[in-house]
Design an enzyme around this catalytic site. Structure first.
Site, PDB file in Angstrom:
ATOM      1  CG  HIS A  65      -1.812  -1.152   1.391  1.00 40.24           C
ATOM      2  ND1 HIS A  65      -1.650  -2.094   2.385  1.00 40.24           N
ATOM      3  CD2 HIS A  65      -2.901  -1.543   0.683  1.00 40.24           C
ATOM      4  CE1 HIS A  65      -2.617  -3.001   2.287  1.00 40.24           C
ATOM      5  NE2 HIS A  65      -3.380  -2.707   1.263  1.00 40.24           N
ATOM      6  CE  LYS A  72      -1.176 -10.536  -2.910  1.00 37.98           C
ATOM      7  NZ  LYS A  72      -2.563 -10.460  -2.591  1.00 37.98           N
ATOM      8  CG  ASP A  73      -5.373  -7.846  -5.174  1.00 31.37           C
ATOM      9  OD1 ASP A  73      -5.789  -8.875  -4.661  1.00 31.37           O
ATOM     10  OD2 ASP A  73      -4.692  -6.999  -4.543  1.00 31.37           O
ATOM     11  CG  MET A 100       4.875  -7.189   1.352  1.00 29.82           C
ATOM     12  SD  MET A 100       5.414  -5.623   1.990  1.00 29.82           S
ATOM     13  CE  MET A 100       7.129  -6.038   2.314  1.00 29.82           C
ATOM     14  CB  SER A 155      -4.017  -7.142   4.935  1.00 31.41           C
ATOM     15  OG  SER A 155      -3.797  -5.911   4.277  1.00 31.41           O
ATOM     16  NE  ARG A 156      -8.098 -12.438   2.870  1.00 30.94           N
ATOM     17  CZ  ARG A 156      -8.706 -11.660   1.946  1.00 30.94           C
ATOM     18  NH1 ARG A 156      -8.013 -11.140   0.957  1.00 30.94           N
ATOM     19  NH2 ARG A 156      -9.997 -11.414   2.034  1.00 30.94           N
TER      20      ARG A 156
END
Ligand code: AMP
Length: 283
Positions: free
Chosen positions: A36, A148-149, A183, A185-186
């Site tokens: 982020h 990433k997504d 990286m 959050s999960r």
């Protein structure tokens, strides 16, 4: 500055736009990390003012997924976001975003139905809906998303084009841990053993990339490289490990020189579901 109400957010954006300044937005679900941070820092370089949104969007989680236990720490997010160059952290409440009677959703069609969409039905409808709302609330000139997504970036591109949002989409590279793990959050869900295992995901992507660079053109052979590499790490459940055309997510029998291929992986390690991807240009 922390903004929590929708009307205050729109007012702020209107004033910024009236003054002739540009707004960059970084939509997130919070629990911010260096991935982020790189989006925020880039936005701060490219736009006059930066809005980071923090909202764990219930609409993009399926029944039995991790909405309730998704990690949250708004105080820490506010600090990280501001240190990276954010001017406004926008953290609306679920009740304000989806009040009683809320009914409208945005469906982006086939691009949201494969891969993540197949394993998480309705996920991209939730994503497209919340992002459309966040665009109307923050009124950005530029929106920043992470590679990433990967499929999400195609969904957002479709959304922006189809609904005529006057917004430039910037997709920035995936930020990784030293062992290659993307990286996320999960990642905090991962027990130490599973964390070690998770490095196989990036090694798998690199192995498939190498096979393409070595001349492999058969989609099924490339996929087999990924399945075999993932299997070598032991107890990992594979949702998908697939090579596809980067622009459309089509899955031809064979790729050709000059094609952009995206290698997509989604696995479950312990109780944690992780996704990653790599773009490869066929030599
Ligand atoms: P999330 O908070 O996970 O919904 O992610 C918010 C934004 O940050 C999305 O555009 C993600 O693609 C992006 N992002 C998440 N992880 C990374 C990463 N490791 N590197 C770059 N961008 C990321």
């Amino acid at each position: 500055m922390l903004v929590s109400t929708l009307s205050e957010m729109q007012q702020w954006s209107d004033e910024v736009r009236r003054s002739g300044k540009t707004i960059g937005v970084i939509p997130t679900m919070g629990y911010l990390h260096d991935g982020h941070r790189s989006l925020i820092e880039t936005a701060a370089r490219e736009c006059d003012l930066v809005v980071t949104t923090v909202f764990v969007n219930p609409l993009q989680f399926g029944a039995g997924e991790d909405f309730a236990r998704y990690p949250r720490d708004l105080e820490r997010d506010i600090q990280l976001a501001h240190r990276a160059g954010t001017h406004v952290v926008f953290a609306p409440s679920g009740d304000d975003m989806y009040p009683v009677g809320y009914a409208t959703t945005v469906d982006v069609g086939p691009i949201g139905e494969k891969f993540e969409g197949a394993f998480r039905p309705g996920h991209f409808r939730g994503v497209a809906t919340v992002v459309a709302k966040l665009f109307h609330l923050t009124k950005p000139h530029v929106a920043y998303f992470g590679q990433k997504d990967y499929q999400q970036t195609l969904v957002i591109a479709r959304l922006i084009a189809d609904l005529n949002f006057d917004i430039r989409l910037r997709v920035l590279p995936t930020v990784r841990e030293p062992d290659g793990l993307a990286m996320s959050s999960r990642n905090v869900y991962l027990q130490p053993d599973d964390r070690r295992k998770a490095s196989i995901i990036y090694r798998t992507l690199r192995a498939a990339e190498q096979s393409i660079l070595d001349g492999q053109r058969s989609r099924q052979r490339i996929n087999a490289v990924m399945y075999e590499t993932l299997a070598s790490a032991g107890d990992i459940r594979i949702d998908y490990a697939a090579a596809a055309r980067a622009e459309t997510l089509d899955e031809p029998e064979e790729f050709f020189s000059g094609d952009s291929v995206v290698l997509l992986v989604a696995v479950r390690i312990g109780s944690t579901r992780l996704i990653d991807n790599l773009l490869v240009r066929v030599p």
